[in-house]
Design a protein around this motif. Structure first.
Motif, PDB file in Angstrom:
ATOM      1  N   GLY A  23      31.313  37.557  37.735  1.00  0.00           N
ATOM      2  CA  GLY A  23      30.835  38.309  38.836  1.00  0.00           C
ATOM      3  C   GLY A  23      31.068  37.941  40.380  1.00  0.00           C
ATOM      4  O   GLY A  23      30.803  38.861  41.059  1.00  0.00           O
ATOM      5  N   GLU A  26      34.518  41.605  42.739  1.00  0.00           N
ATOM      6  CA  GLU A  26      34.024  42.791  43.065  1.00  0.00           C
ATOM      7  C   GLU A  26      34.650  43.935  41.718  1.00  0.00           C
ATOM      8  O   GLU A  26      33.864  44.606  41.440  1.00  0.00           O
ATOM      9  CB  GLU A  26      34.448  43.500  44.272  1.00  0.00           C
ATOM     10  CG  GLU A  26      33.744  44.504  44.822  1.00  0.00           C
ATOM     11  CD  GLU A  26      33.994  45.413  46.010  1.00  0.00           C
ATOM     12  OE1 GLU A  26      34.459  46.647  46.000  1.00  0.00           O
ATOM     13  OE2 GLU A  26      34.144  44.383  46.801  1.00  0.00           O
ATOM     14  N   LYS A  27      35.700  43.897  41.395  1.00  0.00           N
ATOM     15  CA  LYS A  27      36.370  44.647  40.252  1.00  0.00           C
ATOM     16  C   LYS A  27      36.887  44.047  39.226  1.00  0.00           C
ATOM     17  O   LYS A  27      37.346  42.635  39.365  1.00  0.00           O
ATOM     18  CB  LYS A  27      37.322  45.889  41.180  1.00  0.00           C
ATOM     19  CG  LYS A  27      36.796  46.803  41.908  1.00  0.00           C
ATOM     20  CD  LYS A  27      37.841  47.766  42.442  1.00  0.00           C
ATOM     21  CE  LYS A  27      37.079  48.766  43.430  1.00  0.00           C
ATOM     22  NZ  LYS A  27      37.862  49.425  43.912  1.00  0.00           N
ATOM     23  N   SER A  42      34.067  48.565  38.689  1.00  0.00           N
ATOM     24  CA  SER A  42      33.372  47.255  39.504  1.00  0.00           C
ATOM     25  C   SER A  42      32.553  46.612  38.546  1.00  0.00           C
ATOM     26  O   SER A  42      32.222  46.963  37.386  1.00  0.00           O
ATOM     27  CB  SER A  42      32.627  48.016  40.649  1.00  0.00           C
ATOM     28  OG  SER A  42      31.291  48.686  39.655  1.00  0.00           O
ATOM     29  N   PHE A  43      32.554  45.321  38.765  1.00  0.00           N
ATOM     30  CA  PHE A  43      31.642  44.446  37.809  1.00  0.00           C
ATOM     31  C   PHE A  43      30.189  44.821  37.706  1.00  0.00           C
ATOM     32  O   PHE A  43      29.682  44.702  36.831  1.00  0.00           O
ATOM     33  CB  PHE A  43      31.754  42.973  38.488  1.00  0.00           C
ATOM     34  CG  PHE A  43      30.730  42.066  37.512  1.00  0.00           C
ATOM     35  CD1 PHE A  43      31.459  41.619  36.465  1.00  0.00           C
ATOM     36  CD2 PHE A  43      29.538  41.678  38.010  1.00  0.00           C
ATOM     37  CE1 PHE A  43      30.871  40.695  35.698  1.00  0.00           C
ATOM     38  CE2 PHE A  43      29.045  40.680  37.298  1.00  0.00           C
ATOM     39  CZ  PHE A  43      29.362  40.451  35.870  1.00  0.00           C
ATOM     40  N   LYS A  44      29.511  45.369  38.807  1.00  0.00           N
ATOM     41  CA  LYS A  44      28.244  45.938  38.892  1.00  0.00           C
ATOM     42  C   LYS A  44      28.010  47.155  37.745  1.00  0.00           C
ATOM     43  O   LYS A  44      26.957  47.111  37.073  1.00  0.00           O
ATOM     44  CB  LYS A  44      27.767  46.368  40.047  1.00  0.00           C
ATOM     45  CG  LYS A  44      28.469  47.753  40.743  1.00  0.00           C
ATOM     46  CD  LYS A  44      27.911  47.859  42.246  1.00  0.00           C
ATOM     47  CE  LYS A  44      28.513  48.878  42.658  1.00  0.00           C
ATOM     48  NZ  LYS A  44      27.700  50.136  43.070  1.00  0.00           N
ATOM     49  N   ASP A  45      29.174  47.737  37.506  1.00  0.00           N
ATOM     50  CA  ASP A  45      29.061  48.924  36.369  1.00  0.00           C
ATOM     51  C   ASP A  45      29.318  48.497  34.998  1.00  0.00           C
ATOM     52  O   ASP A  45      29.220  49.510  34.076  1.00  0.00           O
ATOM     53  CB  ASP A  45      29.982  50.074  36.939  1.00  0.00           C
ATOM     54  CG  ASP A  45      29.481  50.665  38.030  1.00  0.00           C
ATOM     55  OD1 ASP A  45      28.479  50.860  38.564  1.00  0.00           O
ATOM     56  OD2 ASP A  45      30.590  51.183  38.937  1.00  0.00           O
ATOM     57  N   LEU A  48      26.573  44.572  30.660  1.00  0.00           N
ATOM     58  CA  LEU A  48      26.333  43.348  30.065  1.00  0.00           C
ATOM     59  C   LEU A  48      25.791  43.323  28.825  1.00  0.00           C
ATOM     60  O   LEU A  48      25.574  41.762  28.599  1.00  0.00           O
ATOM     61  CB  LEU A  48      25.855  42.328  31.356  1.00  0.00           C
ATOM     62  CG  LEU A  48      26.864  42.392  32.450  1.00  0.00           C
ATOM     63  CD1 LEU A  48      26.140  41.484  33.533  1.00  0.00           C
ATOM     64  CD2 LEU A  48      28.079  41.336  32.074  1.00  0.00           C
TER      65      LEU A  48
END
Length: 64
Positions: A23, A26-27, A42-45, A48
């Motif tokens: 994490g 960013e990507k 993006s990691f946030k999208d 998990l």
């Protein structure tokens, strides 16, 4: 692609493993089922669900 594993563990109903340091980026980019295509997101999208976060990598100074 035969033998390819999708990056989404929940699709195959299997447990995935992801490095806890993953994490910090960013990507991410991964194979999209074709050798000529990749997906960048993006990691946030990244979903998990189905993944266990563990420490896989180690600092260079800790290697023997």
């Amino acid at each position: 692609m035969p033998g390819a594993v999708p990056p989404f563990a929940n699709v195959l109903k299997i447990k995935g493993i992801i490095d806890s340091e993953f994490g910090v980026h960013e990507k991410m980019a991964f194979n999209a089922g074709l050798k000529s295509k990749s997906i960048v997101m993006s990691f946030k999208d990244f979903p998990l669900e189905g993944f266990e976060m563990i420490d896989i990598t180690e600092e260079e100074s800790q290697k023997v």
